[in-house]
Design a protein around this motif. Structure first.
Motif, short mmCIF file in Angstrom:
data_model
loop_
_atom_site.label_atom_id
_atom_site.label_comp_id
_atom_site.label_asym_id
_atom_site.label_seq_id
_atom_site.Cartn_x
_atom_site.Cartn_y
_atom_site.Cartn_z
N THR A 32 0.59 -1.13 -0.05
CA THR A 32 0.15 -0.15 -0.15
C THR A 32 0.62 1.19 -0.09
O THR A 32 0.52 2.23 -0.58
CB THR A 32 -0.90 0.10 1.22
OG1 THR A 32 -0.59 0.08 2.55
CG2 THR A 32 -1.68 -1.17 1.49
N SER A 100 -8.27 3.71 5.70
CA SER A 100 -9.29 3.44 5.46
C SER A 100 -9.55 1.82 5.33
O SER A 100 -8.45 1.50 4.96
CB SER A 100 -9.82 3.88 3.18
OG SER A 100 -8.64 3.61 2.81
N GLN A 102 -11.06 0.13 2.91
CA GLN A 102 -10.17 -0.93 2.08
C GLN A 102 -8.59 -0.71 2.42
O GLN A 102 -7.81 -2.13 1.99
CB GLN A 102 -10.62 -0.41 0.95
CG GLN A 102 -11.70 0.10 0.33
CD GLN A 102 -12.39 0.74 0.86
OE1 GLN A 102 -12.96 1.51 2.11
NE2 GLN A 102 -13.25 1.21 0.22
N ASN A 105 -7.20 -3.46 5.11
CA ASN A 105 -7.29 -4.71 4.52
C ASN A 105 -6.59 -5.16 4.35
O ASN A 105 -5.89 -6.45 3.78
CB ASN A 105 -9.21 -5.28 3.90
CG ASN A 105 -10.63 -4.88 4.48
OD1 ASN A 105 -10.21 -5.58 5.98
ND2 ASN A 105 -11.11 -4.31 3.94
#
Length: 329
Positions: A32, A100, A102, A105
């Motif tokens: 990410t 967030s 998402q 996760n």
């Protein structure tokens, strides 16, 4: 995006050996942060070694009542874990305040610890940045400094560390477990990150090829109360202007134990040792909280454009401590 080689690791030692042998190789888990930087051109690895399938995704209770968190445990899973919610609620709250749903996760424990600054100049390849390209200068000095550090900065870098999770883990005295070709070593999280000094391009004490395999938390302090408070420009998906992770134990109307870390104010999660020293053994009063905040901020060095962080840090720290006192009554 610049071409790169990709391989999926099948064992920890093999992954470590591969990256150690290749100076252009990087570990990849959730991606990410790293993938974003590859798209921007900030990071240009020649090889990615994917460690997401390695057996590092468990949360285990330790014999002493502490917790061992695997490097690839997802942030959302860690925040929801029963033992984290019951024993380390501050950590769960910090995790849930980051990014967030998402992203949580996908993001991993080790990746969260190792994410790099969100300084706008670090991510802008058209501007000088000593962290990205040592010796080119720091554009934030004399530039846009709203998010810059007020503690522990240097003339070479004023960027802040972005993690919420790391702030809570610093307050909890977490220890990072690292594997290299020479074996394992354990690094207290308070010593894991570096201040910029003359080498702002080095964020941590890790050497190339070392892989974070776990984070260990000591047993929770009996009868303690903890909180994580984050102030940001918008209600979600925003990095901290100032955050406070605090844990207090109050016995016989005195603070017997205080552990505090600050986020959004320094190159690393900032352990508030001066404030802790002021609080330990003191009565939990507004005057004590104000004195502790003043002690911690006595060496503050704001820039034009982020002076407000000094007042904000003082207020958020005092408010967080006050809330814990009210809970203890």
């Amino acid at each position: 995006m610049i071409p790169f080689d990709y391989e999926r690791a099948t064992d920890v030692d093999g992954a470590v050996a591969t990256v150690t042998a290749d100076p252009d190789a990087r570990f990849l888990a959730g991606g990410t942060n790293l993938v974003d930087h590859m798209k921007l051109g900030v990071a240009q690895p020649g090889r990615l070694v994917d460690v997401s399938a390695l057996p590092l995704g468990d949360v285990d209770e330790l014999p002493d009542g502490g917790l061992r968190i695997g490097a690839t445990v997802r942030n959302s899973d860690l925040a929801a874990h029963e033992l984290v919610r019951s024993r380390y609620p501050m950590l769960s709250r910090a995790l849930l305040s980051g990014a967030s749903g998402q992203l949580r996760n996908l993001a991993t424990t080790a990746g969260n610890l190792l994410q790099r600054t969100r300084c706008v100049y670090f991510q802008d390849m058209t501007t000088p940045c000593n962290k990205r390209a040592p010796g080119t200068g720091c554009s934030a000095l004399g530039g846009y400094a709203r998010y810059s550090a007020i503690l522990g900065a240097s003339e070479h870098c004023v960027a802040v560390h972005p993690s919420d999770m790391a702030v809570a883990m610093t307050a909890l005295d977490a220890v990072v477990v690292v594997r290299s070709v020479d074996g394992n070593r354990r690094i207290p999280l308070a010593e894991f990150y570096r201040l910029p000094g003359d080498s702002p391009d080095r964020d941590t004490e890790l050497t190339h090829g070392e892989l974070v395999t776990a984070v260990e938390l000591p047993p929770p302090v009996a009868a303690s109360r903890s909180a994580y408070r984050k102030v940001r420009d918008r209600a979600s998906f925003a990095f901290a202007l100032v955050s406070v992770a605090a844990e207090l134990t109050i016995e016989n109307d005195r603070i017997s134990s205080a552990r505090i870390a600050l986020g959004g104010v320094a190159h690393r999660p900032w352990r508030a040792e001066r404030a802790e020293e002021m609080l330990n053994g003191s009565a939990p009063t507004e005057q004590t909280f104000a004195a502790a905040a003043d002690a911690e901020l006595s060496a503050v060095s704001p820039l034009p454009g982020n002076e407000f962080k000094v007042t904000l840090t003082r207020r958020v720290l005092s408010a967080t401590l006050r809330s814990l006192t009210e809970e203890a009554r």
